[in-house]
Design a protein around this motif. Structure first.
Motif, mmCIF file in Angstrom:
data_model
loop_
_atom_site.group_PDB
_atom_site.id
_atom_site.type_symbol
_atom_site.label_atom_id
_atom_site.label_comp_id
_atom_site.label_asym_id
_atom_site.label_seq_id
_atom_site.Cartn_x
_atom_site.Cartn_y
_atom_site.Cartn_z
ATOM 1 N N ASN A 80 -2.288 -8.979 -3.840
ATOM 2 C CA ASN A 80 -3.131 -8.462 -4.910
ATOM 3 C C ASN A 80 -3.405 -9.568 -5.917
ATOM 4 O O ASN A 80 -3.055 -10.738 -5.698
ATOM 5 C CB ASN A 80 -2.478 -7.240 -5.563
ATOM 6 N N VAL A 139 1.139 -10.640 -5.260
ATOM 7 C CA VAL A 139 2.140 -9.814 -4.579
ATOM 8 C C VAL A 139 1.494 -9.179 -3.341
ATOM 9 O O VAL A 139 0.422 -8.574 -3.449
ATOM 10 C CB VAL A 139 2.658 -8.695 -5.512
ATOM 11 N N PRO A 140 2.110 -9.312 -2.162
ATOM 12 C CA PRO A 140 1.536 -8.669 -0.974
ATOM 13 C C PRO A 140 1.360 -7.166 -1.178
ATOM 14 O O PRO A 140 2.223 -6.502 -1.764
ATOM 15 C CB PRO A 140 2.585 -8.948 0.113
ATOM 16 N N ILE A 141 0.236 -6.627 -0.704
ATOM 17 C CA ILE A 141 -0.017 -5.189 -0.842
ATOM 18 C C ILE A 141 1.058 -4.399 -0.102
ATOM 19 O O ILE A 141 1.583 -3.403 -0.613
ATOM 20 C CB ILE A 141 -1.413 -4.838 -0.271
ATOM 21 N N PHE A 165 -4.782 -1.933 6.288
ATOM 22 C CA PHE A 165 -3.404 -2.419 6.300
ATOM 23 C C PHE A 165 -2.546 -1.492 7.154
ATOM 24 O O PHE A 165 -2.482 -0.290 6.879
ATOM 25 C CB PHE A 165 -2.824 -2.441 4.885
ATOM 26 N N PHE A 212 4.063 -0.030 -0.435
ATOM 27 C CA PHE A 212 2.770 -0.581 -0.796
ATOM 28 C C PHE A 212 2.336 0.021 -2.122
ATOM 29 O O PHE A 212 2.867 1.061 -2.544
ATOM 30 C CB PHE A 212 1.713 -0.369 0.307
ATOM 31 N N HIS A 213 1.429 -0.668 -2.777
ATOM 32 C CA HIS A 213 1.025 -0.218 -4.104
ATOM 33 C C HIS A 213 -0.492 -0.237 -4.224
ATOM 34 O O HIS A 213 -1.176 -0.979 -3.526
ATOM 35 C CB HIS A 213 1.655 -1.100 -5.183
#
Lengths: 171, 171
Positions: free
Chosen positions: A45, A49-51, B134, B142-143
């Motif tokens: 993101n 930071v990796p999603i 993803f 995940f966010h």
């Protein structure tokens, strides 16, 4: 303790601590580890930071507390989250948090194991109040109101507790 | 959908929906239910909500989405929480959320099962952006950044997904 969980113990809290330690004991260890493996997607993101992230690959720490394994799943300092933090914590039998309070809501989800919550639910900023004892079992949830003094104690004889801690970082 | 998860679909989002539906399929059901029983402590906080609650005893709803089981573990409307919400959601194979966006952070923890996240991470309030796909696997997190258009799709052939959704209620 990480981020907004610094210990605000006063002399009154230290007195309470001595009372509460009477209930503590020592039990056998059984540590449960999830060992599923997968390839994490590496898209990131705007904060880098990796999603999607594999929880097994996230760093653990004990913050000096014997028997504690702490993983910050989503953190303000580590990952740039603005509104919430998510922790995964594992307590070995007999392990406990310090007695503490903080200026944010907390929600716990107990995935496995049993323990005890001590909560001074009538506490205010100057007075910790009188602690109540709550038994905590698997697949339960409990919450800590803002500024209430509390301590979580893992007292399970055979297993351990995984807690998911959800909080807003007010710092 | 509950609380701050209303669908903000625009015409552009509906077009995206048609594209994304191409990826959807139908799979066998396998629903996992935790059936541990215990006696919940009935002490309540100042909002009348018990401090400790058995998640198995909390109400479920589908909000009209086939294959969805939603439990509000900690909610602003139901329980008076001010800063965070915690949901436990179970998706049967093939079930999906609507395409939507909202003005709060979300963190998902996938406890079991696999699925797919579609995220338009470059979206802004007027333009939904281009979705990325993803893969989501067990024991991952995940966010969703604030206002990013997203859809979660459960596409597991054998199992199901439990997601814990953490969000701040901005309403």
């Amino acid at each position: 303790m990480p981020d907004c969980c610094e210990n605000n113990q006063s002399i009154q809290l230290q007195r309470l601590s001595k009372l509460w330690q009477i209930n503590m004991g020592f039990f056998h260890y059984l540590v449960f580890l999830i060992a599923l493996l997968f390839f994490a997607t590496v898209e990131v993101n705007s904060h880098g930071v990796p999603i999607v992230r594999n929880i097994n690959e996230l760093a653990q720490d004990s913050y000096g507390i014997p028997g504690l394994s702490h993983i910050t799943v989503a953190g303000s300092v580590l990952h740039g989250f603005k509104e919430v933090e998510v922790w995964l914590e594992t307590f070995a039998p007999g392990a406990a948090t310090p007695i503490h309070r903080h200026s944010c809501e907390e929600v716990f989800v107990v995935l496995k194991g049993t323990g005890t919550l001590y909560l001074a639910s009538n506490s205010d900023p100057k007075h910790p109040g009188s602690p109540q004892e709550f038994p905590i079992l698997s697949n339960s949830t409990f919450h800590i109101p803002v500024n209430d003094v509390h301590q979580a104690l893992q007292a399970d004889k055979e297993g351990m507790t995984q807690r998911k801690v959800v909080r807003k970082d007010n710092k």
